[in-house]
Each structure stands twice: as structure tokens, then as C-alpha cells.
Design an enzyme around this catalytic site. Sequence first.
Site, PDB file in Angstrom:
ATOM      1  N   GLU A 187      54.424  45.252   0.117  1.00 51.42           N
ATOM      2  CA  GLU A 187      54.687  43.819   0.287  1.00 51.42           C
ATOM      3  C   GLU A 187      53.539  43.135   1.015  1.00 51.42           C
ATOM      4  OE1 GLU A 187      57.771  42.597   3.179  1.00 51.42           O
ATOM      5  OE2 GLU A 187      57.887  44.692   3.793  1.00 51.42           O
ATOM      6  N   GLU A 197      39.673  43.305  -4.023  1.00 45.15           N
ATOM      7  CA  GLU A 197      40.729  44.003  -3.275  1.00 45.15           C
ATOM      8  C   GLU A 197      41.870  43.038  -2.916  1.00 45.15           C
ATOM      9  OE1 GLU A 197      41.433  47.042  -2.552  1.00 45.15           O
ATOM     10  OE2 GLU A 197      39.606  48.125  -3.062  1.00 45.15           O
TER      11      GLU A 197
END
Length: 224
Positions: free
Chosen positions: A191, A141
Site C-alpha cells: 500500500e 520506481e
Amino acid sequence: MGFRHHQTPQNQQQEQNFFYSFSLIFLIIWQRKYEIHFLFSINLSFNGNINYILDMKYKYCYRCGALTKIIEIDGRRRSFCSNCNLVLYENPIPSVAILSMNDKKEILLVRRSVEPGKGEWSLPGGFIEMGETPVEAAIRELYEETGLQGKNPELVNVDTHLNGFYGDVLLIAYSVELDSYNITPGDDVSEGMFFKFNGRPRLVFKIHENFLVRWAKEKQLTAD
Ligand SMILES: [Zn+2]
């Protein structure tokens, strides 16, 4: 004078009465056990969809597809498939969160590009896939969301987050060390940035916030 038990009609009647009251008590106990199921079955005929009302996850059996019933087991309402004789337990979904920092002791956070919490900041993380260990999920992840490689994972915290967007979640937090700090935002993230603990945005998930605060205190990141 010896005791003689006469099976007079009166005695027989008493025994029968006793048998009936005993049966009645048994019936009441049995009925109470299934009362919830019973009541919700009545509800079903009015509303057509008991599981919707009760917010049960398994309206249909995931094995055979039959409509489930609701029964009470261990004091909890549970979906039950009579076809498979199977209790369809509902449990929190295992997922991971990652705590990491750069060489300036700034914490890595990501801005989410999907719901829940779209546009908000969180720790990197996500669901554990089938066949994965929690550590593997954490490393994957982190890489998917930030392009960063984590190493030396350490278990930091475990807790449940209940009634969220995805239902109930069991969240396992790992801290990892980072090789580089060049973030490439990937899956579900617009971001990624490093923040000083005191200058960070508030995290959208309370459980992330709790994990982060506790970890930051342990790592003494809260002072600057
Ligand atoms: Zn079934």
C-alpha cells in the site's frame, strides 16, 4: 696516504653480508605487503573458503570464473583474479529514494511487501538499472510502486547505507512533484499513503528516515 680499496676476502665477506641483509630487508617488506594474502592462503587450506570467512563478495572472478585471491591494495582487502590480472572492486550499489507530498503537505510513503523490511514503511525507491540515469530510475520506481507520475525532480541528498540486506548501497534522494494523488500499489509494495510528518510511521531504513527528516525540515513540514 691515498685510500686504496683492497678486495680482501674480509671485504668481500662484508659486502656479501651487506647484500644478504639488504635482500632480507627487501624480502621482509615484500612479504609484509603480501602477508594478509599469505595468511589467508593458509586459512584457505584449513577452511576451504576464505571469501566466506572474510565476507568478500567475489569468491570467483566475474569475468573468467576462476577462484579469486585476496590481496591488500590501498590498505583494503580486495579480491583479485590472477588469470585476468584484475582487481574486483566492491562498491556501494547506486539506488534512489523519492520524497514527495500531496497538496496538504502530507508525505508519500509505501508499505513494503518484500524483504528487507517487509510489512514496514519506507520511501518509494529502488536500484538504478543499467542504462538509466538516477532521475529516470527515481521516476520509474515511483511509478512502479505507486502508479504516480513524478515531475520536476530535484536532488535532495546522497549518502551510503552500509552492510544492509543488499550489501552496501549508495542512495540518491530526489524530491518530485506529483500530478495526482491516486495511489495504485505496484511492485514490492502492498500500500501507499500520504502522512502528516508528525503522524507518520517510523521508516524501516535509517537512511530514509534521515533523508525524510532533513527534507521535511527544509520544506517546513515538521510543524503541523
Ligand atoms: Zn578472471
